[in-house]
Design an enzyme around this catalytic site. Structure first.
Site, PDB file in Angstrom:
ATOM      1  N   ALA A  50       0.858  -1.170   0.097  1.00 36.35           N
ATOM      2  CA  ALA A  50      -0.011  -0.046   0.077  1.00 36.35           C
ATOM      3  C   ALA A  50       0.678   1.205  -0.084  1.00 36.35           C
ATOM      4  CB  ALA A  50      -0.922  -0.052   1.196  1.00 36.35           C
ATOM      5  N   SER A  51       2.139   1.117  -0.023  1.00 32.71           N
ATOM      6  CA  SER A  51       3.170   2.382   0.053  1.00 32.71           C
ATOM      7  C   SER A  51       3.532   2.819  -1.227  1.00 32.71           C
ATOM      8  CB  SER A  51       4.059   1.858   0.947  1.00 32.71           C
ATOM      9  OG  SER A  51       5.440   2.547   0.595  1.00 32.71           O
ATOM     10  N   THR A  52       3.534   4.179  -1.367  1.00 31.36           N
ATOM     11  CA  THR A  52       3.587   4.985  -2.549  1.00 31.36           C
ATOM     12  C   THR A  52       5.268   4.645  -2.896  1.00 31.36           C
ATOM     13  OG1 THR A  52       3.865   6.868  -1.136  1.00 31.36           O
ATOM     14  CG2 THR A  52       2.000   6.629  -2.346  1.00 31.36           C
TER      15      THR A  52
END
Lengths: 199, 199
Positions: free
Chosen positions: A12-14
């Site tokens: 979920a991490s950019t």
């Protein structure tokens, strides 16, 4: 022996997305092997007393991150989309990533990241996960069934515990065999250089 | 016209210290002018609801930062010391930095940073501040008197307000004339390249 690093990432991490786009070419240039290790950063945030990412808690930090993502994506030549909500629930995607064989995990993870951050799709949607599995060429039903086993659920919890034990507090984090941590997409080159002994 | 950047830094910040050590040579290589702009990051943290740095709030993040500082200082060939307490109270040092003429500010700031992070001295100590002023060659009594004027106190508040208005949430932050922010010592090169139009 070939030098190696562990690439700890959160689906979920950019900035994990950027690192996933960049790490293979950088590692190949340097002759470094990369082990892809998905974990749940939300569990670590929760243990620190936070129920979401700092990008949502501190408005200026969130605004900066999205603008920084625009600049990075421009440079990498990939489109940027913002999934709703942000961050996405990455539990099922992370279990599926772990359920896949090691050599399918990078491809699957990159497909998840692109669906999420280039197309703004929801990575908790089983259809999106199925699309990503298909891109690896691995048998879909086997992967879906495996992701729901206690074995895989337990393995993901163990991986997250291990990340925490190593001192991981954000994603991506590269860990070298001698236990050094390098936090952030902007430290990949340095981490890989460290792994092959050039400090 | 010569390209330029604003270098926003906090005199109590470890990564601002690294940036202060590195920025002049990097900027000179690229023909970019640097405006040194000290501000009080603690005021911005307070507005976000925090009474200290994230490095103290999140243990793993603090542990990582100090190890990362060791690696950076090794590479730069400077010793690393941890001031007690961390972070230091930087109010008087920041006022003095602003009170000095523009061309003495970098030298003074680097002297403060080295006292703090190479020698572990207290930068709220007037004797440490006096030493740093002396290293600039500027007249000590004039600087000390100026730092205590309402004009300078007000100017520092205004600078901190301006940093916040620009979206600064951490230090160091480089701001380019077109309003782009680059947060962190590890983004100096990119910020300076952006300023001269190479993206």
């Amino acid at each position: 022996m070939q030098p190696s690093v562990d690439f700890w990432y959160e689906l979920a991490s950019t900035y994990s997305f950027l690192a996933a786009e960049r790490i293979e070419a950088l590692a190949e240039e340097r002759g470094v092997a990369v082990r892809w290790r998905p974990f749940l950063l939300g569990v670590i945030f929760k243990a620190q007393g936070y129920d979401t990412t700092p990008f949502n808690i501190i408005e200026a930090k969130g605004r900066y991150m999205w603008r920084d993502m625009e600049r990075w994506c421009d440079r990498l030549g990939v489109p940027l989309a913002r999934p709703e909500p942000f961050p996405q629930n990455s539990l099922l995607a992370a279990r599926t990533a772990l359920a896949l064989p090691d050599d399918a995990r990078p491809e699957f993870s990159k497909a998840i990241f692109r669906a999420e951050f280039c197309e703004g799709r929801s990575i908790s949607d089983p259809a999106v996960i199925a699309d990503a599995v298909r891109q690896t060429g691995f048998e879909l039903e086997t992967a879906v069934a495996a992701a729901q086993t206690d074995l895989v659920k337990h393995a993901l919890r163990k991986e997250t515990d291990e990340a925490q034990r190593l001192g991981v507090f954000g994603a991506p984090t590269i860990v070298t065999p001698d236990g050094e941590l390098f936090w952030g997409n902007d430290r990949l080159e340095e981490a890989l250089d460290w792994a092959r002994g050039r400090k």
